[in-house]
Write a protein that holds these residues in place. Structure first.
Motif, PDB file in Angstrom:
ATOM      1  N   ALA A   1      10.397   5.147  -2.067  1.00  0.00           N
ATOM      2  CA  ALA A   1      11.653   5.287  -2.806  1.00  0.00           C
ATOM      3  C   ALA A   1      12.806   4.608  -2.060  1.00  0.00           C
ATOM      4  CB  ALA A   1      11.961   6.761  -3.045  1.00  0.00           C
ATOM      5  N   LYS A   2      12.815   4.755  -0.747  1.00  0.00           N
ATOM      6  CA  LYS A   2      13.894   4.181   0.071  1.00  0.00           C
ATOM      7  C   LYS A   2      13.772   2.661   0.182  1.00  0.00           C
ATOM      8  CE  LYS A   2      17.140   4.707   3.349  1.00  0.00           C
ATOM      9  NZ  LYS A   2      18.465   5.200   3.129  1.00  0.00           N
ATOM     10  N   TYR A   3      12.533   2.167   0.235  1.00  0.00           N
ATOM     11  CA  TYR A   3      12.285   0.731   0.422  1.00  0.00           C
ATOM     12  C   TYR A   3      11.337   0.224  -0.671  1.00  0.00           C
ATOM     13  CZ  TYR A   3      14.190   1.837   4.993  1.00  0.00           C
ATOM     14  OH  TYR A   3      15.007   2.282   5.999  1.00  0.00           O
ATOM     15  N   PRO A   4      11.839   0.122  -1.903  1.00  0.00           N
ATOM     16  CA  PRO A   4      10.962  -0.248  -3.026  1.00  0.00           C
ATOM     17  C   PRO A   4      10.359  -1.656  -2.908  1.00  0.00           C
ATOM     18  CG  PRO A   4      13.264  -0.199  -3.722  1.00  0.00           C
ATOM     19  CD  PRO A   4      13.217   0.348  -2.326  1.00  0.00           C
ATOM     20  N   ASN A   5      10.954  -2.511  -2.116  1.00  0.00           N
ATOM     21  CA  ASN A   5      10.422  -3.867  -1.969  1.00  0.00           C
ATOM     22  C   ASN A   5       9.444  -4.004  -0.801  1.00  0.00           C
ATOM     23  OD1 ASN A   5      11.919  -4.817  -4.168  1.00  0.00           O
ATOM     24  ND2 ASN A   5      13.717  -5.112  -2.880  1.00  0.00           N
ATOM     25  N   ASN A   6       9.238  -2.940  -0.067  1.00  0.00           N
ATOM     26  CA  ASN A   6       8.299  -2.970   1.057  1.00  0.00           C
ATOM     27  C   ASN A   6       6.883  -2.943   0.496  1.00  0.00           C
ATOM     28  OD1 ASN A   6       6.439  -1.778   3.074  1.00  0.00           O
ATOM     29  ND2 ASN A   6       8.271  -1.767   4.352  1.00  0.00           N
ATOM     30  N   SER A   7       6.077  -3.935   0.834  1.00  0.00           N
ATOM     31  CA  SER A   7       4.720  -4.023   0.271  1.00  0.00           C
ATOM     32  C   SER A   7       3.700  -3.164   1.027  1.00  0.00           C
ATOM     33  CB  SER A   7       4.256  -5.481   0.256  1.00  0.00           C
ATOM     34  OG  SER A   7       4.204  -5.988   1.580  1.00  0.00           O
ATOM     35  N   ASP A   8       4.052  -2.680   2.199  1.00  0.00           N
ATOM     36  CA  ASP A   8       3.100  -1.896   2.985  1.00  0.00           C
ATOM     37  C   ASP A   8       2.999  -0.439   2.541  1.00  0.00           C
ATOM     38  OD1 ASP A   8       2.337  -4.029   4.604  1.00  0.00           O
ATOM     39  OD2 ASP A   8       4.007  -3.686   5.984  1.00  0.00           O
TER      40      ASP A   8
ATOM     41  N   PRO B   1       3.163   1.092  -0.439  1.00  0.00           N
ATOM     42  CA  PRO B   1       2.207   1.391  -1.524  1.00  0.00           C
ATOM     43  C   PRO B   1       0.750   1.311  -1.062  1.00  0.00           C
ATOM     44  CG  PRO B   1       3.908  -0.112  -2.299  1.00  0.00           C
ATOM     45  CD  PRO B   1       4.087   0.017  -0.814  1.00  0.00           C
ATOM     46  N   LYS B   2       0.445   0.400  -0.146  1.00  0.00           N
ATOM     47  CA  LYS B   2      -0.925   0.274   0.360  1.00  0.00           C
ATOM     48  C   LYS B   2      -1.311   1.511   1.168  1.00  0.00           C
ATOM     49  CE  LYS B   2      -0.443  -4.712   0.540  1.00  0.00           C
ATOM     50  NZ  LYS B   2      -0.187  -5.874   1.367  1.00  0.00           N
ATOM     51  N   VAL B   3      -0.391   1.973   1.992  1.00  0.00           N
ATOM     52  CA  VAL B   3      -0.646   3.181   2.780  1.00  0.00           C
ATOM     53  C   VAL B   3      -0.836   4.368   1.844  1.00  0.00           C
ATOM     54  CG1 VAL B   3       0.377   4.792   4.447  1.00  0.00           C
ATOM     55  CG2 VAL B   3       0.569   2.322   4.819  1.00  0.00           C
ATOM     56  N   GLU B   4      -0.010   4.438   0.818  1.00  0.00           N
ATOM     57  CA  GLU B   4      -0.100   5.532  -0.139  1.00  0.00           C
ATOM     58  C   GLU B   4      -1.472   5.567  -0.812  1.00  0.00           C
ATOM     59  OE1 GLU B   4       2.890   7.287  -3.397  1.00  0.00           O
ATOM     60  OE2 GLU B   4       2.166   5.274  -3.869  1.00  0.00           O
ATOM     61  N   ILE B   5      -1.957   4.416  -1.221  1.00  0.00           N
ATOM     62  CA  ILE B   5      -3.268   4.350  -1.870  1.00  0.00           C
ATOM     63  C   ILE B   5      -4.358   4.825  -0.911  1.00  0.00           C
ATOM     64  CG2 ILE B   5      -5.007   2.748  -2.763  1.00  0.00           C
ATOM     65  CD1 ILE B   5      -2.525   1.150  -3.926  1.00  0.00           C
ATOM     66  N   GLY B   6      -4.297   4.378   0.330  1.00  0.00           N
ATOM     67  CA  GLY B   6      -5.274   4.814   1.324  1.00  0.00           C
ATOM     68  C   GLY B   6      -5.256   6.315   1.527  1.00  0.00           C
ATOM     69  N   LEU B   7      -4.062   6.882   1.598  1.00  0.00           N
ATOM     70  CA  LEU B   7      -3.951   8.332   1.769  1.00  0.00           C
ATOM     71  C   LEU B   7      -4.472   9.079   0.550  1.00  0.00           C
ATOM     72  CD1 LEU B   7      -0.461   8.468   3.511  1.00  0.00           C
ATOM     73  CD2 LEU B   7      -2.637   9.205   4.521  1.00  0.00           C
ATOM     74  N   MET B   8      -4.183   8.560  -0.644  1.00  0.00           N
ATOM     75  CA  MET B   8      -4.692   9.212  -1.857  1.00  0.00           C
ATOM     76  C   MET B   8      -6.215   9.225  -1.879  1.00  0.00           C
ATOM     77  SD  MET B   8      -2.269   7.925  -4.913  1.00  0.00           S
ATOM     78  CE  MET B   8      -0.506   7.870  -4.741  1.00  0.00           C
TER      79      MET B   8
ATOM     80  N   ALA C   1      -0.804  -2.096  -8.230  1.00  0.00           N
ATOM     81  CA  ALA C   1      -0.796  -3.045  -7.112  1.00  0.00           C
ATOM     82  C   ALA C   1      -1.476  -4.355  -7.495  1.00  0.00           C
ATOM     83  CB  ALA C   1      -1.484  -2.422  -5.898  1.00  0.00           C
ATOM     84  N   ILE C   2      -2.550  -4.288  -8.268  1.00  0.00           N
ATOM     85  CA  ILE C   2      -3.261  -5.502  -8.686  1.00  0.00           C
ATOM     86  C   ILE C   2      -2.404  -6.351  -9.602  1.00  0.00           C
ATOM     87  CG2 ILE C   2      -5.210  -6.323 -10.100  1.00  0.00           C
ATOM     88  CD1 ILE C   2      -6.905  -4.126  -8.711  1.00  0.00           C
ATOM     89  N   VAL C   3      -1.602  -5.705 -10.439  1.00  0.00           N
ATOM     90  CA  VAL C   3      -0.693  -6.469 -11.303  1.00  0.00           C
ATOM     91  C   VAL C   3       0.291  -7.263 -10.440  1.00  0.00           C
ATOM     92  CG1 VAL C   3       1.179  -6.253 -13.006  1.00  0.00           C
ATOM     93  CG2 VAL C   3      -0.933  -4.946 -13.295  1.00  0.00           C
ATOM     94  N   LYS C   4       0.767  -6.634  -9.381  1.00  0.00           N
ATOM     95  CA  LYS C   4       1.726  -7.294  -8.486  1.00  0.00           C
ATOM     96  C   LYS C   4       1.059  -8.331  -7.589  1.00  0.00           C
ATOM     97  CE  LYS C   4       4.947  -3.422  -8.301  1.00  0.00           C
ATOM     98  NZ  LYS C   4       5.523  -2.356  -7.485  1.00  0.00           N
ATOM     99  N   GLU C   5      -0.173  -8.039  -7.139  1.00  0.00           N
ATOM    100  CA  GLU C   5      -0.888  -8.932  -6.226  1.00  0.00           C
ATOM    101  C   GLU C   5      -2.320  -9.150  -6.719  1.00  0.00           C
ATOM    102  OE1 GLU C   5      -0.640  -8.340  -1.897  1.00  0.00           O
ATOM    103  OE2 GLU C   5       0.823  -6.753  -2.338  1.00  0.00           O
ATOM    104  N   PRO C   6      -2.488  -9.938  -7.787  1.00  0.00           N
ATOM    105  CA  PRO C   6      -3.835 -10.104  -8.345  1.00  0.00           C
ATOM    106  C   PRO C   6      -4.816 -10.797  -7.402  1.00  0.00           C
ATOM    107  CG  PRO C   6      -2.287 -11.580  -9.427  1.00  0.00           C
ATOM    108  CD  PRO C   6      -1.485 -10.683  -8.530  1.00  0.00           C
ATOM    109  N   GLY C   7      -4.317 -11.505  -6.421  1.00  0.00           N
ATOM    110  CA  GLY C   7      -5.182 -12.201  -5.476  1.00  0.00           C
ATOM    111  C   GLY C   7      -5.529 -11.392  -4.244  1.00  0.00           C
ATOM    112  N   ASN C   8      -5.214 -10.103  -4.235  1.00  0.00           N
ATOM    113  CA  ASN C   8      -5.491  -9.252  -3.081  1.00  0.00           C
ATOM    114  C   ASN C   8      -6.881  -8.646  -3.232  1.00  0.00           C
ATOM    115  OD1 ASN C   8      -5.643  -7.014  -1.269  1.00  0.00           O
ATOM    116  ND2 ASN C   8      -3.419  -7.032  -1.108  1.00  0.00           N
TER     117      ASN C   8
END
Length: 187
Positions: free
Chosen positions: A51-58, A60-67, A83-90
């Motif tokens: 919420a504080k850093y909505p443009n930080n890409s790390d 959301p990745k940490v959140e997914i791992g924790l979930m 995340a795939i919509v934002k980074e389809p090549g990941n």
């Protein structure tokens, strides 16, 4: 000094006093997740960091791992799809979406996810390995059905039919395992 609670409290104080570094959130999250073994609290702080850093890409990745770690599979799936919509090549997002779909026993979707990861990186061993696992699961279901049959004439006839199907399933799975083997020949 391994004073993890003190460290977390100092980072919280830093943030309360207007500290602006996202590293403070990262350190709080990591400390809760690893040293304090409180993934729920780490997830809570990850949400605040996002919420504080909505443009930080790390974050959301940490959140997914924790979930995924917390077995919040449906939430992880939504996060991965976003995340795939934002980074389809990941490739990692595709891989983890495959993992999540496997947990949900959505085998065809999982196969598609692993194949997408392999399209991005054909040498991605983990995606190849998990894809091979799914094909083996198909075979193991047939084998389990065979083993559950009795000794009647009808059961023996059914067992022969299932044996042919099992061989076909193994033939389908084998190339996936062979490819995984060529990727990590020493494993």
């Amino acid at each position: 000094l391994e004073k993890y609670e003190d460290a977390v409290n100092q980072f919280k104080t830093y943030l309360d006093k207007g500290g602006k570094s996202p590293d403070a959130y990262s350190l709080i999250i990591n400390t809760y997740s690893v040293q304090l073994e409180n993934k729920e609290e780490a997830l809570k702080w990850t949400g605040m960091a996002k919420a504080k850093y909505p443009n930080n890409s790390d974050f959301p990745k940490v959140e997914i791992g924790l979930m995924i770690d917390l077995d919040k599979i449906a939430d992880a799936k939504k996060g991965l799809e976003t995340a795939i919509v934002k980074e389809p090549g990941n490739k990692i997002f595709h891989f983890y979406l495959g993992y999540v779909n496997s947990k949900l026993e959505k085998w065809e979707e999982a196969k598609g996810n692993y194949n997408e990861a392999l399209k991005i990186d054909p040498a991605y061993f983990e995606a190849q390995y998990y894809l091979a696992q799914i094909y083996l699961i198909d075979a193991e279901k047939v084998k389990r059905d065979m083993n559950n049959l009795g000794i009647t004439k009808e059961d023996q006839k059914k067992k022969l039919e299932l044996d042919k199907l099992l061989v076909e399933k193994y033939k389908i799975a084998l190339p996936y395992w062979e490819k995984a083997n060529t990727m990590k020949i020493d494993d």
